[in-house]
Design an enzyme around this catalytic site. Structure first.
Site, PDB file in Angstrom:
ATOM      1  N   ASP A  64       0.849  -1.139   0.003  1.00  0.00           N
ATOM      2  CA  ASP A  64      -0.054   0.025  -0.021  1.00  0.00           C
ATOM      3  C   ASP A  64       0.940   1.095  -0.020  1.00  0.00           C
ATOM      4  O   ASP A  64       1.919   1.271   0.486  1.00  0.00           O
ATOM      5  CB  ASP A  64      -0.770   0.002   1.109  1.00  0.00           C
ATOM      6  CG  ASP A  64      -1.822  -1.208   1.407  1.00  0.00           C
ATOM      7  OD1 ASP A  64      -2.129  -1.795   0.548  1.00  0.00           O
ATOM      8  OD2 ASP A  64      -1.927  -1.498   2.561  1.00  0.00           O
ATOM      9  N   ASP A  70       1.304   7.945   8.166  1.00  0.00           N
ATOM     10  CA  ASP A  70       1.693   6.621   8.524  1.00  0.00           C
ATOM     11  C   ASP A  70       3.181   6.342   8.864  1.00  0.00           C
ATOM     12  O   ASP A  70       3.427   5.650   9.877  1.00  0.00           O
ATOM     13  CB  ASP A  70       1.500   5.622   7.262  1.00  0.00           C
ATOM     14  CG  ASP A  70       0.101   5.481   6.978  1.00  0.00           C
ATOM     15  OD1 ASP A  70      -0.829   5.256   7.624  1.00  0.00           O
ATOM     16  OD2 ASP A  70      -0.099   5.210   5.653  1.00  0.00           O
ATOM     17  N   GLU A  93       2.591  -2.876  10.952  1.00  0.00           N
ATOM     18  CA  GLU A  93       1.641  -3.007   9.452  1.00  0.00           C
ATOM     19  C   GLU A  93       2.800  -2.172   8.372  1.00  0.00           C
ATOM     20  O   GLU A  93       2.902  -2.344   7.217  1.00  0.00           O
ATOM     21  CB  GLU A  93       0.489  -2.367   9.457  1.00  0.00           C
ATOM     22  CG  GLU A  93      -0.014  -2.329   7.993  1.00  0.00           C
ATOM     23  CD  GLU A  93      -1.242  -1.634   7.893  1.00  0.00           C
ATOM     24  OE1 GLU A  93      -2.092  -1.533   8.812  1.00  0.00           O
ATOM     25  OE2 GLU A  93      -1.878  -1.568   6.628  1.00  0.00           O
ATOM     26  N   GLU A  94       3.624  -1.212   9.148  1.00  0.00           N
ATOM     27  CA  GLU A  94       4.483  -0.447   8.246  1.00  0.00           C
ATOM     28  C   GLU A  94       5.911  -1.253   7.839  1.00  0.00           C
ATOM     29  O   GLU A  94       6.695  -0.442   7.113  1.00  0.00           O
ATOM     30  CB  GLU A  94       4.684   1.118   8.685  1.00  0.00           C
ATOM     31  CG  GLU A  94       3.230   1.663   8.838  1.00  0.00           C
ATOM     32  CD  GLU A  94       2.475   1.779   7.554  1.00  0.00           C
ATOM     33  OE1 GLU A  94       3.018   1.878   6.367  1.00  0.00           O
ATOM     34  OE2 GLU A  94       1.152   1.728   7.443  1.00  0.00           O
ATOM     35  N   ASP A 114      -0.620  -1.554  14.386  1.00  0.00           N
ATOM     36  CA  ASP A 114      -0.903  -0.585  13.379  1.00  0.00           C
ATOM     37  C   ASP A 114      -0.961   0.587  13.651  1.00  0.00           C
ATOM     38  O   ASP A 114      -1.785   0.951  14.323  1.00  0.00           O
ATOM     39  CB  ASP A 114      -2.420  -1.097  12.622  1.00  0.00           C
ATOM     40  CG  ASP A 114      -2.761  -0.410  11.357  1.00  0.00           C
ATOM     41  OD1 ASP A 114      -2.070   0.421  10.933  1.00  0.00           O
ATOM     42  OD2 ASP A 114      -3.814  -0.776  10.809  1.00  0.00           O
ATOM     43  N   LEU A 116      -1.153   3.348  12.015  1.00  0.00           N
ATOM     44  CA  LEU A 116      -2.321   4.594  11.888  1.00  0.00           C
ATOM     45  C   LEU A 116      -3.384   3.834  10.960  1.00  0.00           C
ATOM     46  O   LEU A 116      -2.980   3.547   9.866  1.00  0.00           O
ATOM     47  CB  LEU A 116      -1.671   5.708  11.069  1.00  0.00           C
ATOM     48  CG  LEU A 116      -2.633   6.800  11.349  1.00  0.00           C
ATOM     49  CD1 LEU A 116      -2.576   7.495  12.544  1.00  0.00           C
ATOM     50  CD2 LEU A 116      -1.907   8.001  10.297  1.00  0.00           C
ATOM     51  N   ASP A 117      -4.506   3.584  11.406  1.00  0.00           N
ATOM     52  CA  ASP A 117      -5.292   2.588  10.681  1.00  0.00           C
ATOM     53  C   ASP A 117      -6.382   3.508  10.152  1.00  0.00           C
ATOM     54  O   ASP A 117      -6.821   4.626  10.970  1.00  0.00           O
ATOM     55  CB  ASP A 117      -6.259   1.603  11.743  1.00  0.00           C
ATOM     56  CG  ASP A 117      -6.792   0.707  10.769  1.00  0.00           C
ATOM     57  OD1 ASP A 117      -6.470   0.004  10.123  1.00  0.00           O
ATOM     58  OD2 ASP A 117      -8.153   0.789  11.204  1.00  0.00           O
ATOM     59  N   GLU A 281      -4.498  -6.167  13.744  1.00  0.00           N
ATOM     60  CA  GLU A 281      -5.908  -5.578  13.477  1.00  0.00           C
ATOM     61  C   GLU A 281      -6.832  -6.492  14.208  1.00  0.00           C
ATOM     62  O   GLU A 281      -7.508  -5.997  15.066  1.00  0.00           O
ATOM     63  CB  GLU A 281      -6.145  -5.102  12.113  1.00  0.00           C
ATOM     64  CG  GLU A 281      -5.056  -4.215  11.540  1.00  0.00           C
ATOM     65  CD  GLU A 281      -5.285  -3.814  10.051  1.00  0.00           C
ATOM     66  OE1 GLU A 281      -5.101  -2.659   9.618  1.00  0.00           O
ATOM     67  OE2 GLU A 281      -5.617  -4.792   9.092  1.00  0.00           O
TER      68      GLU A 281
HETATM   69  P1  AHM Z   1      -5.251   0.368   6.596  1.00  0.00           P
HETATM   70  O1  AHM Z   1      -4.590  -0.543   7.440  1.00  0.00           O
HETATM   71  O2  AHM Z   1      -4.454   0.300   5.187  1.00  0.00           O
HETATM   72  O3  AHM Z   1      -5.615   1.444   6.687  1.00  0.00           O
HETATM   73  O4  AHM Z   1      -6.623  -0.674   6.009  1.00  0.00           O
HETATM   74  C1  AHM Z   1      -7.359  -0.899   6.942  1.00  0.00           C
HETATM   75  C2  AHM Z   1      -8.858  -0.433   6.731  1.00  0.00           C
HETATM   76  C3  AHM Z   1      -9.573  -0.642   7.966  1.00  0.00           C
HETATM   77  O5  AHM Z   1      -9.515   0.232   8.835  1.00  0.00           O
HETATM   78  C4  AHM Z   1     -11.092  -0.710   7.331  1.00  0.00           C
HETATM   79  O6  AHM Z   1     -11.824  -1.344   8.014  1.00  0.00           O
HETATM   80  C5  AHM Z   1     -10.739  -1.238   5.838  1.00  0.00           C
HETATM   81  O7  AHM Z   1      -9.429  -0.925   5.806  1.00  0.00           O
HETATM   82  C6  AHM Z   1     -11.729  -0.645   5.122  1.00  0.00           C
HETATM   83  O8  AHM Z   1     -11.451  -1.126   3.695  1.00  0.00           O
HETATM   84  P2  AHM Z   1     -12.328  -1.029   2.380  1.00  0.00           P
HETATM   85  O9  AHM Z   1     -11.865   0.363   1.990  1.00  0.00           O
HETATM   86  O10 AHM Z   1     -11.837  -2.096   1.475  1.00  0.00           O
HETATM   87  O11 AHM Z   1     -13.772  -1.056   3.130  1.00  0.00           O
HETATM   88 MG    MG Z   2      -4.779  -0.879   9.119  1.00  0.00          MG
END
Ligand code: AHM
Ligand code: MG
Length: 343
Positions: A64, A70, A93-94, A114, A116-117, A281
């Site tokens: 990503d 992040d 995650e990073e 994670d 920054l989620d 997560e």
């Molecule tokens: P991220 O860790 O890259 O931020 O992605 C995780 C996030 C979750 O917080 C959320 O529930 C989900 O991705 C949303 O995904 P989508 O856009 O496919 O619904």
């Molecule tokens: Mg996340």
């Protein structure tokens, strides 16, 4: 001004008294995490002014694009935890690989997070969060991967921070779940939601909400499709569930704990393990929901029973009202995982 309040530090110190042999390391670790979260909260608030919005120009462990926030949040978590002298190894995650603390600074804990989620919500000022899970290094562990790949049943504590209209730190331990709101005027997390419990479905104040990205309905499996249909078109005089989906797991799960409901991120045809990462997560959020009186499942069993096989592995996830999670598991008995609803 309130002069007799409980801060997150005094709460953790109080808990420690119940375990006379405790070294105090977990208290120090949680203090380091709360400092990292305060710094993240400050960065989130001034991101627009400090030009922290947008891409950092790099990508993370799973490919990503990384946002500037992040990267900053990840550095804050790693550095604060390293300098607490309580952590052996971290998974983020990073970071593609495990982050081992330098030997002289190593402690006995393992932290997965994670930082920054909900990254896709950063630039448009919608609620985002941080998620963390804390394990102890198993006595017999001989390598770092073995320290990290533990099930949720062995967690020491887990929590999340919500960066919303206020910043709240929600901490789940063996004792239960407690919410602390950041008072920006004194820079402290103050206990504002002691003993958080999910409402029982149908109880006063509880809501009927299902939370899922409806846009992927074409790729859902049969069990998810049937379940969501039953919420929209209930039998008899029952009212349908409402739908809410922020797209930041922390925000969607926080609402589920406070108001009730179900959060779903199922397998999809193009992502058969779903999107949500198990170690940092799904497992911490499932632990928090279960400690608050709700249930978690991957469709077959509690998320806390799943054995992580790799740092960035994923799993389908269903969280919320116990009775609803049971209904979802029954549907998976009828329509096993991998039975897609549409060709
Ligand atoms: P991220 O860790 O890259 O931020 O992605 C995780 C996030 C979750 O917080 C959320 O529930 C989900 O991705 C949303 O995904 P989508 O856009 O496919 O619904
Ligand atoms: Mg996340």
């Amino acid at each position: 001004m309130e002069t007799d309040c409980v801060t997150v530090t005094s709460y953790v110190l109080e808990q420690r008294k119940k375990y006379p042999g405790a070294t105090g390391d977990l208290t120090i670790l949680l203090n380091a995490l709360s400092t990292a979260i305060k710094a993240c909260a400050a960065a989130v608030r001034k991101a627009g002014i400090a030009k922290l919005f947008g891409l950092a120009g790099s990508s993370n462990s799973t490919g990503d694009d990384q946002k500037k926030l992040d990267v900053l949040a990840n550095e804050l978590f790693i550095n604060m935890l390293k300098s607490s002298y309580t952590v052996k190894v971290m998974a983020s995650e990073e970071n593609e690989n495990l982050v081992e603390v330098e030997i002289p600074k190593q402690g006995k804990y393992v932290v997965c997070f994670d930082p920054l989620d909900g990254s896709s919500n950063i630039d448009c000022l919608v609620t985002i969060g941080s998620i963390f899970a804390v394990w102890k290094k198993p006595d017999h562990a001989t390598d770092l991967m073995e320290c990290v790949l533990q099930t949720g049943e062995h967690l020491r504590c887990a929590g999340y921070a919500v960066y919303g209209s206020a910043c709240m730190l929600v901490l789940a331990t063996r004792e239960g779940v407690n919410g602390f709101t950041l008072d920006p005027s004194i820079g402290e997390f103050i206990l504002t939601s002691p003993n958080m419990r999910m409402p029982e479905m149908g109880a006063k104040g509880s809501q009927k909400i299902y939370s899922i990205n409806e846009g992927y309905a074409k790729y859902w499996d049969k069990a998810t499709t049937e379940y969501v249909h039953s919420k929209k078109f209930p039998e008899g005089k029952e009212k349908p569930f409402g739908n809410r989906y922020v797209g930041s797991m922390v925000a969607d799960v926080h609402r589920t704990i406070l108001y009730g409901g179900v959060f779903l991120y199922p397998a999809t045809k193009d992502a058969p393990d779903g999107k949500i990462r198990l170690l940092y997560e799904s497992i911490p959020m499932a632990y928090i929901v279960e400690k608050a009186g709700g249930a978690s499942s991957d469709g077959q069993q509690s998320i806390l029973k799943l054995q992580p096989k790799e740092i960035h592995g994923r799993s389908p996830i269903f969280l919320g009202y116990k009775g609803e999670i049971e209904k979802i598991e029954k549907l998976y008995q009828q329509y096993p995982a991998g039975t897609w609803a549409h060709d």
